[in-house]
Design a protein around this motif. Sequence first.
Motif, PDB file in Angstrom:
ATOM      1  N   PRO A 280       0.859  -1.132  -0.055  1.00 33.78           N
ATOM      2  CA  PRO A 280       0.076  -0.360  -0.009  1.00 33.78           C
ATOM      3  C   PRO A 280       1.020   1.124   0.117  1.00 33.78           C
ATOM      4  N   SER A 281       2.407   1.304   0.438  1.00 32.53           N
ATOM      5  CA  SER A 281       2.465   2.222   0.818  1.00 32.53           C
ATOM      6  C   SER A 281       4.437   2.554  -0.561  1.00 32.53           C
ATOM      7  N   ALA A 282       4.672   3.744  -0.377  1.00 29.92           N
ATOM      8  CA  ALA A 282       5.941   3.997  -0.738  1.00 29.92           C
ATOM      9  C   ALA A 282       6.613   5.526  -0.951  1.00 29.92           C
ATOM     10  N   CYS A 283       7.729   5.600  -1.179  1.00 30.79           N
ATOM     11  CA  CYS A 283       8.615   6.145  -0.671  1.00 30.79           C
ATOM     12  C   CYS A 283       7.775   7.851  -1.039  1.00 30.79           C
ATOM     13  N   ARG A 284       7.050   8.138  -2.734  1.00 28.62           N
ATOM     14  CA  ARG A 284       6.713   8.847  -2.697  1.00 28.62           C
ATOM     15  C   ARG A 284       5.739   9.966  -1.786  1.00 28.62           C
ATOM     16  N   LEU A 285       5.032   9.019  -1.407  1.00 31.48           N
ATOM     17  CA  LEU A 285       4.650   9.781  -0.500  1.00 31.48           C
ATOM     18  C   LEU A 285       5.594  10.740   0.455  1.00 31.48           C
ATOM     19  N   PHE A 286       6.620  10.188   0.931  1.00 30.18           N
ATOM     20  CA  PHE A 286       6.926  10.987   2.447  1.00 30.18           C
ATOM     21  C   PHE A 286       7.439  11.927   1.667  1.00 30.18           C
ATOM     22  N   ASP A 287       8.767  11.646   0.219  1.00 27.26           N
ATOM     23  CA  ASP A 287       9.090  12.899  -1.042  1.00 27.26           C
ATOM     24  C   ASP A 287       7.879  14.077  -1.409  1.00 27.26           C
ATOM     25  N   ALA A 288       6.275  13.434  -1.048  1.00 25.56           N
ATOM     26  CA  ALA A 288       5.970  14.652  -1.761  1.00 25.56           C
ATOM     27  C   ALA A 288       5.863  15.602  -0.589  1.00 25.56           C
ATOM     28  N   ILE A 289       5.777  15.056   0.661  1.00 30.35           N
ATOM     29  CA  ILE A 289       5.910  16.091   1.830  1.00 30.35           C
ATOM     30  C   ILE A 289       6.630  17.066   1.748  1.00 30.35           C
ATOM     31  N   VAL A 290       7.821  16.217   1.981  1.00 32.69           N
ATOM     32  CA  VAL A 290       9.102  17.674   2.569  1.00 32.69           C
ATOM     33  C   VAL A 290       8.869  18.526   0.856  1.00 32.69           C
ATOM     34  N   SER A 291       8.916  17.932   0.123  1.00 31.10           N
ATOM     35  CA  SER A 291       8.398  18.671  -1.247  1.00 31.10           C
ATOM     36  C   SER A 291       7.734  20.272  -1.015  1.00 31.10           C
ATOM     37  N   LEU A 292       6.680  19.606  -0.211  1.00 33.25           N
ATOM     38  CA  LEU A 292       5.630  20.806  -0.016  1.00 33.25           C
ATOM     39  C   LEU A 292       4.784  20.544  -1.028  1.00 33.25           C
ATOM     40  N   CYS A 293       4.447  19.494  -1.599  1.00 31.10           N
ATOM     41  CA  CYS A 293       3.376  19.144  -3.089  1.00 31.10           C
ATOM     42  C   CYS A 293       2.148  17.937  -2.408  1.00 31.10           C
ATOM     43  N   VAL A 294       1.264  18.726  -1.990  1.00 28.29           N
ATOM     44  CA  VAL A 294       0.263  17.553  -1.891  1.00 28.29           C
ATOM     45  C   VAL A 294      -0.382  16.533  -1.709  1.00 28.29           C
ATOM     46  N   PRO A 295      -0.043  15.718  -1.343  1.00 32.00           N
ATOM     47  CA  PRO A 295       0.271  14.025  -1.226  1.00 32.00           C
ATOM     48  C   PRO A 295      -2.107  13.927  -1.963  1.00 32.00           C
ATOM     49  N   VAL A 296      -1.649  12.824  -2.921  1.00 34.09           N
ATOM     50  CA  VAL A 296      -2.902  12.533  -3.172  1.00 34.09           C
ATOM     51  C   VAL A 296      -3.319  10.924  -2.914  1.00 34.09           C
ATOM     52  N   ILE A 297      -3.556  10.116  -2.421  1.00 31.83           N
ATOM     53  CA  ILE A 297      -3.232   9.336  -1.775  1.00 31.83           C
ATOM     54  C   ILE A 297      -4.417   8.409  -2.421  1.00 31.83           C
ATOM     55  N   VAL A 298      -3.780   7.511  -3.474  1.00 25.26           N
ATOM     56  CA  VAL A 298      -4.645   6.575  -4.234  1.00 25.26           C
ATOM     57  C   VAL A 298      -4.640   4.831  -3.272  1.00 25.26           C
ATOM     58  N   SER A 299      -4.965   5.126  -2.099  1.00 24.20           N
ATOM     59  CA  SER A 299      -4.515   3.419  -1.902  1.00 24.20           C
ATOM     60  C   SER A 299      -5.733   3.671  -0.672  1.00 24.20           C
ATOM     61  N   ASP A 300      -6.698   2.229  -1.130  1.00 28.22           N
ATOM     62  CA  ASP A 300      -7.663   1.562  -0.042  1.00 28.22           C
ATOM     63  C   ASP A 300      -7.351   1.207   1.100  1.00 28.22           C
ATOM     64  N   ILE A 301      -5.964   1.034   1.392  1.00 30.64           N
ATOM     65  CA  ILE A 301      -6.023   0.543   2.319  1.00 30.64           C
ATOM     66  C   ILE A 301      -4.355   0.828   3.295  1.00 30.64           C
ATOM     67  N   ILE A 302      -3.986   1.574   3.849  1.00 28.10           N
ATOM     68  CA  ILE A 302      -3.287   1.907   4.042  1.00 28.10           C
ATOM     69  C   ILE A 302      -2.211   2.551   5.496  1.00 28.10           C
ATOM     70  N   GLU A 303      -1.452   1.794   6.098  1.00 28.49           N
ATOM     71  CA  GLU A 303      -1.169   2.635   7.473  1.00 28.49           C
ATOM     72  C   GLU A 303       0.169   4.071   7.125  1.00 28.49           C
ATOM     73  N   LEU A 304      -0.046   4.546   7.715  1.00 27.07           N
ATOM     74  CA  LEU A 304       0.523   6.032   7.744  1.00 27.07           C
ATOM     75  C   LEU A 304       1.813   6.083   9.385  1.00 27.07           C
ATOM     76  N   PRO A 305       2.828   7.291   9.512  1.00 27.40           N
ATOM     77  CA  PRO A 305       3.065   7.014  10.691  1.00 27.40           C
ATOM     78  C   PRO A 305       2.397   7.836  11.174  1.00 27.40           C
ATOM     79  N   PHE A 306       3.005   8.154  12.677  1.00 27.22           N
ATOM     80  CA  PHE A 306       2.816   8.683  13.678  1.00 27.22           C
ATOM     81  C   PHE A 306       1.270   9.619  13.951  1.00 27.22           C
ATOM     82  N   GLU A 307      -0.087   9.038  13.761  1.00 29.80           N
ATOM     83  CA  GLU A 307      -1.296   9.457  13.382  1.00 29.80           C
ATOM     84  C   GLU A 307      -1.622   9.963  14.576  1.00 29.80           C
TER      85      GLU A 307
END
Length: 453
Positions: free
Chosen positions: A324-351
């Motif tokens: 479900p996850s991939a490194c691009r999500l976190f690359d987007a966050i530190v790029s201030l590029c708003v992530p568009v997450i297309v993944s029905d089942i995903i766990e995220l850090p530090f929720e």
Amino acid sequence: MARKSFLKQTLATFFVVLITYALFSTFFQPSTVADPSIKLETTLPFNSATAASVVLRESDFPGNSRVKVYLYDLPSRFTYGVIQHHSLARGGSPVEDVTALKYPGHQHMGEWYLFSDLMRPESERVGSPVVRVLDPEEADLFYVPFFSSLSLIVNPIRPPGATEAAEKPVYSDEENQEALVEWLERQEYWKRNYGRDHVIVASDPNALYRVIDRVKNSVLLVSDFGRLRQDQGSIIKDVILPYSHRIRIYDGDIGLDKRSTLLFFMGNRYRKEGGKIRDILFQILEKEDDVIIKHGAQSRESRRAASQGMHTSKFCLHPAGDTPSACRLFDAIVSLCVPVIVSDIIELPFEDTIDYRKIAIFVETSTAVKPGYLVSALRAITPERILEYQKELKKVKRYFRYDEPDGTVNEIWRQVSKKLPLIKLMINREKRLVRKDADCSCVCTNGTAIRTL
């Protein structure tokens, strides 16, 4: 007379209560004035300019309240030896002092940052919720520093058409996994609580795949649960790690002037399992004028292009990969590029700290593959709303920076520390059970009989 007597009794009661409260407040409540080493950190909740909450961080208390971690002194084959073999497999020369070797960069470098953090002098570990102890008898938790993700990629991928004899692997990850568990199972502190109070990194989805059933009682540090069964991993006992960055970190401020691209994605087009949606999204989006979506493999040139693309785009697409996850999500966050997450089942850090709805857009897979839907929805988002997303991304950016002094590493240790009460509960509970459930790696409700003499 009766009224005066009643009044005297009321006043006396009032003063007794007042004095009792004052004494309780003085002696039993923490005082930031009396103890200057305890600091209050004020944080503003997301999207709030008026409300404020006061957070007393565990790491601000004196050393005795910090969770004590014992770092296992593993045989070097599991740590620096893995780095040595990685170098040798790529034409490097043997070195006498393996501790001088540089850990190679890849997206699962969290295992290196955590190990390096515990190896540093305590005076340099500012703000950490954990303290390293040298006596295992003092430890609350035991950290196992096996470089399990690097171990997976020691041997280079064999090129097509290469003969097996010519490309014989020089290193066996499976053998190292087995050897690690055999070593652990001989340790007194592993046997004492069946490994429940041990912490092991398995960031790559395939890390420790051969022995995962033998270490599943431990706190596993993973990127997601895509390859783990429910009895092997759980958000209750384990901790989700963000991927480490390979792209250039965006050092600019919020704003849209330099972000001309609506939506950006660069990555492997063809994936397995849930990642098959990538090919569908490519077909839908690759002809849109203000969308950049292209295939890209891991290389220095691809990382440069990805950095440029994320830094000049308003939104960054994050479809599922093989998991479900991939490194691009976190690359987007530190790029201030708003992530568009297309993944029905995903766990995220530090929720428990981050409300991802305020920094990302979530789209169901079945909706995202409707032709025209995704770009129409993104174009309808106002510039003001995009700036709000960017402001929130900037606030949480440090949580995804492994190189920040009070960034990802400290937050991971905070998450690990919060598992300690559950670990103690499970250890004490297991001691009094008549029947043990071998497959109970997380929280079970059966078998609650107590032991009796």
